[in-house]
Design a protein around this motif. Structure first.
Motif, short mmCIF file in Angstrom:
data_model
loop_
_atom_site.label_atom_id
_atom_site.label_comp_id
_atom_site.label_asym_id
_atom_site.label_seq_id
_atom_site.Cartn_x
_atom_site.Cartn_y
_atom_site.Cartn_z
N TYR A 159 11.54 2.49 7.78
CA TYR A 159 11.43 1.07 7.50
C TYR A 159 10.04 0.53 7.83
O TYR A 159 9.86 -0.67 8.04
N ASN A 160 9.03 1.40 7.88
CA ASN A 160 7.70 0.91 8.18
C ASN A 160 7.21 0.00 7.06
O ASN A 160 7.77 -0.05 5.97
N LYS A 161 6.14 -0.73 7.33
CA LYS A 161 5.72 -1.80 6.42
C LYS A 161 5.31 -1.31 5.03
O LYS A 161 5.26 -2.09 4.08
N TYR A 162 5.02 -0.04 4.90
CA TYR A 162 4.63 0.52 3.61
C TYR A 162 5.82 0.97 2.77
O TYR A 162 5.66 1.31 1.60
N MET A 163 7.00 1.00 3.35
CA MET A 163 8.19 1.49 2.65
C MET A 163 8.87 0.35 1.87
O MET A 163 10.01 -0.03 2.15
N THR A 164 8.16 -0.17 0.92
CA THR A 164 8.69 -1.28 0.12
C THR A 164 9.37 -0.72 -1.13
O THR A 164 8.77 0.04 -1.89
N ARG A 170 8.48 11.95 1.72
CA ARG A 170 8.72 10.54 1.43
C ARG A 170 9.77 10.37 0.35
O ARG A 170 10.54 9.41 0.38
N LEU A 171 9.86 11.31 -0.61
CA LEU A 171 10.91 11.23 -1.61
C LEU A 171 12.28 11.38 -0.95
O LEU A 171 13.23 10.65 -1.28
N VAL A 172 12.41 12.32 -0.02
CA VAL A 172 13.67 12.47 0.72
C VAL A 172 14.00 11.17 1.46
O VAL A 172 15.16 10.74 1.51
N THR A 173 12.98 10.52 2.01
CA THR A 173 13.20 9.26 2.72
C THR A 173 13.60 8.14 1.77
O THR A 173 14.50 7.34 2.07
N PHE A 174 12.96 8.07 0.59
CA PHE A 174 13.36 7.08 -0.41
C PHE A 174 14.85 7.24 -0.75
O PHE A 174 15.61 6.26 -0.79
N VAL A 175 15.25 8.48 -1.02
CA VAL A 175 16.64 8.75 -1.39
C VAL A 175 17.57 8.36 -0.25
O VAL A 175 18.62 7.73 -0.45
N SER A 176 17.19 8.71 0.97
CA SER A 176 18.02 8.39 2.13
C SER A 176 18.22 6.88 2.27
O SER A 176 19.33 6.41 2.58
N ARG A 177 17.16 6.11 2.05
CA ARG A 177 17.24 4.66 2.19
C ARG A 177 18.26 4.05 1.22
O ARG A 177 18.79 2.96 1.46
N LEU A 178 18.56 4.74 0.14
CA LEU A 178 19.51 4.22 -0.84
C LEU A 178 20.97 4.40 -0.41
O LEU A 178 21.86 3.75 -0.94
N GLY A 229 0.83 -1.20 0.00
CA GLY A 229 0.00 0.00 0.00
C GLY A 229 0.86 1.25 0.00
O GLY A 229 2.08 1.19 0.14
N THR A 230 0.21 2.38 -0.14
CA THR A 230 0.94 3.64 -0.26
C THR A 230 1.42 4.13 1.10
O THR A 230 1.03 3.60 2.14
N VAL A 231 2.29 5.14 1.08
CA VAL A 231 2.84 5.69 2.31
C VAL A 231 2.83 7.22 2.20
O VAL A 231 3.05 7.77 1.12
N THR A 232 2.54 7.89 3.30
CA THR A 232 2.57 9.35 3.31
C THR A 232 3.97 9.83 3.69
O THR A 232 4.80 9.06 4.19
N SER A 233 4.20 11.11 3.49
CA SER A 233 5.48 11.69 3.89
C SER A 233 5.69 11.56 5.39
O SER A 233 6.79 11.21 5.85
N ALA A 234 4.65 11.82 6.17
CA ALA A 234 4.78 11.73 7.63
C ALA A 234 5.11 10.31 8.07
O ALA A 234 5.96 10.10 8.94
N GLN A 235 4.46 9.32 7.47
CA GLN A 235 4.73 7.93 7.82
C GLN A 235 6.16 7.54 7.45
O GLN A 235 6.85 6.86 8.22
N ALA A 236 6.60 7.96 6.27
CA ALA A 236 7.95 7.60 5.82
C ALA A 236 9.01 8.19 6.73
O ALA A 236 9.95 7.50 7.14
N MET A 237 8.89 9.47 7.08
CA MET A 237 9.91 10.12 7.89
C MET A 237 9.86 9.68 9.36
O MET A 237 10.88 9.70 10.04
#
Length: 404
Positions: free
Chosen positions: A230-235, A270-278, A218-226
């Motif tokens: 590693y929450n369950k939606y951050m696939t 969430r885009l900042v979080t995606f980049v950070s995860r890399l 499922g989708t993830v919001t910016s607040a959830q991502a930050m």
């Protein structure tokens, strides 16, 4: 992931097309001979004359990509893609749309010049691409809703002969679950090696980077991502993260992850979080560690590109300057939103990036560049010449200052 119904009915092309007779008259459904006696695993519709072999070449000299942010489709972006395919009046050409759900509504929108036109017309109405007037002989849509369909001979033959391919919006998890690792992915990779233009919007955009937000849970919001990177939606895809094995992953878009509907849905966090995860973990001074567990890229190598609604980033190889070039386009008249494209990189990896913990990145360590006009051409291979719009940080899961 997007809500498919809101995605479809939020696009101006849909209601214009459904309400005119062109759709009913021009769409045809084909059942492959191999499926005689039983329904095929796909749906195929077309306009024009797909049986006509175009004169345009099956290999182009340089790659081209259309990266669209969702919402109303950008007419000019499709015209650019058609021209990048080498299509000109008299050459013919096939544009193939692929999707998991939906219908053939793209076909008349791309092929015709107005609701009333049944032939090529140079007088193109706003909200229509006019592909036939540019030289297309057909626009074809394949709804490919299963692994069986992704491995079907007719599906792959149809996609394989395309002069341009468009990946529609919907749910990117479907593309990854149903198309990745199948014959369809191999067909698309062959087309990209032959520099056939490829584009996508929303979910179709999401699967065009070297790394993808997979949205498998499922989708993830910016607040959830930050609040928990590693929450369950951050696939993410590939999973676990790797520099190989991602879905599609064109070389022109290396080290990059995309996001759509960026400003309208406030997805910068969430885009900042995606980049950070890399970003792979690396030592700082003393006992300080930077980066994220499971990251695979060196600090400052990871890139994120967020595309707003009703905008598209056009990317192609510039042989004169020897790098990939990017230009933003939007619709005319101008949309009500800014329709900007945002470029994100992290100059210093996160100081806290752990499961169950809020993300923390040093103040001003996140650089954001913004492309909000259609005249600037940027160097996509090296962002250093592209001015920084904002430098921001993340403190305990809160992004500041305003990144837009």
């Amino acid at each position: 992931m997007t809500n498919f119904l809101s995605e479809m009915f939020g696009q101006k092309r849909t209601w214009r097309i459904v309400c005119n007779s062109v759709l009913a008259l021009s769409l045809t459904t084909t059942i492959g001979a191999a499926h005689a006696g039983k329904p095929p695993p796909y749906t195929y519709t077309s306009v024009g004359t797909p049986a006509t072999a175009p004169a345009v070449g099956a290999v182009q000299p340089y790659p081209s990509y259309v990266l669209m942010g969702g919402g109303p489709d950008v007419d000019e972006a499709f015209r650019w893609m058609i021209k990048q395919a080498g299509v000109r009046p008299g050459t013919g050409g096939r544009l193939v749309v692929i999707r998991v759900t939906g219908d053939g509504a793209y076909n008349p929108y791309i092929y015709y010049s107005s609701p009333a036109s049944s032939t090529a017309s140079a007088d193109i109405v706003d909200g229509w691409v006019g592909g036939a007037s540019l030289g297309l002989t057909s626009v074809e849509t394949l709804v490919i809703p299963s692994i069986a369909a992704a491995n079907d001979a007719f599906v792959n033959a149809t996609v394989g002969r395309a002069n341009a391919v468009w990946i529609a919006g919907g749910d990117q998890s479907d593309y990854i679950k149903l198309w990745k690792g199948q014959a369809l992915e191999r067909t698309l990779n062959t087309l990209m090696r032959n520099n056939i233009p490829v584009g996508g919007t929303s979910a179709g955009l999401a699967v065009l980077g070297q790394f993808d937000y997979a949205a498998l849970s499922g989708t993830v919001t910016s607040a959830q991502a930050m609040s928990n990177p590693y929450n369950k939606y951050m696939t993410l895809d590939p999973a676990p993260l790797s520099t190989s094995g991602g879905f599609l992953a064109p070389p022109a878009l290396a080290n990059t992850i995309f996001d759509s509907h960026l400003d309208a849905r406030d997805r910068m966090g969430r885009l900042v979080t995606f980049v950070s995860r890399l970003v792979a973990s690396y030592p700082g001074s003393g006992s300080q560690q930077f980066g994220c567990t499971g990251g695979v890229l060196a600090n400052n190598a990871a890139r994120g590109i967020g595309v707003s609604v009703e905008s598209a980033l056009l990317v192609n190889w510039d042989p004169v300057n020897g790098h990939y070039a990017g230009r933003r386009v939007t619709n005319t008249p101008a949309p009500t939103t800014e329709a900007a494209v945002y470029f994100v990189n992290v100059t210093q990896g996160p100081t806290l990036c752990a499961s169950g913990k809020p993300l923390t990145i040093g103040a001003s360590a996140v650089q954001i560049r913004k492309l909000a006009d259609s005249n600037t051409v940027i160097n996509m291979s090296d962002w250093s010449s592209f001015p920084i719009h904002r430098s921001v940080g993340v403190t305990a899961g809160v992004l500041s200052p305003d990144p837009y």
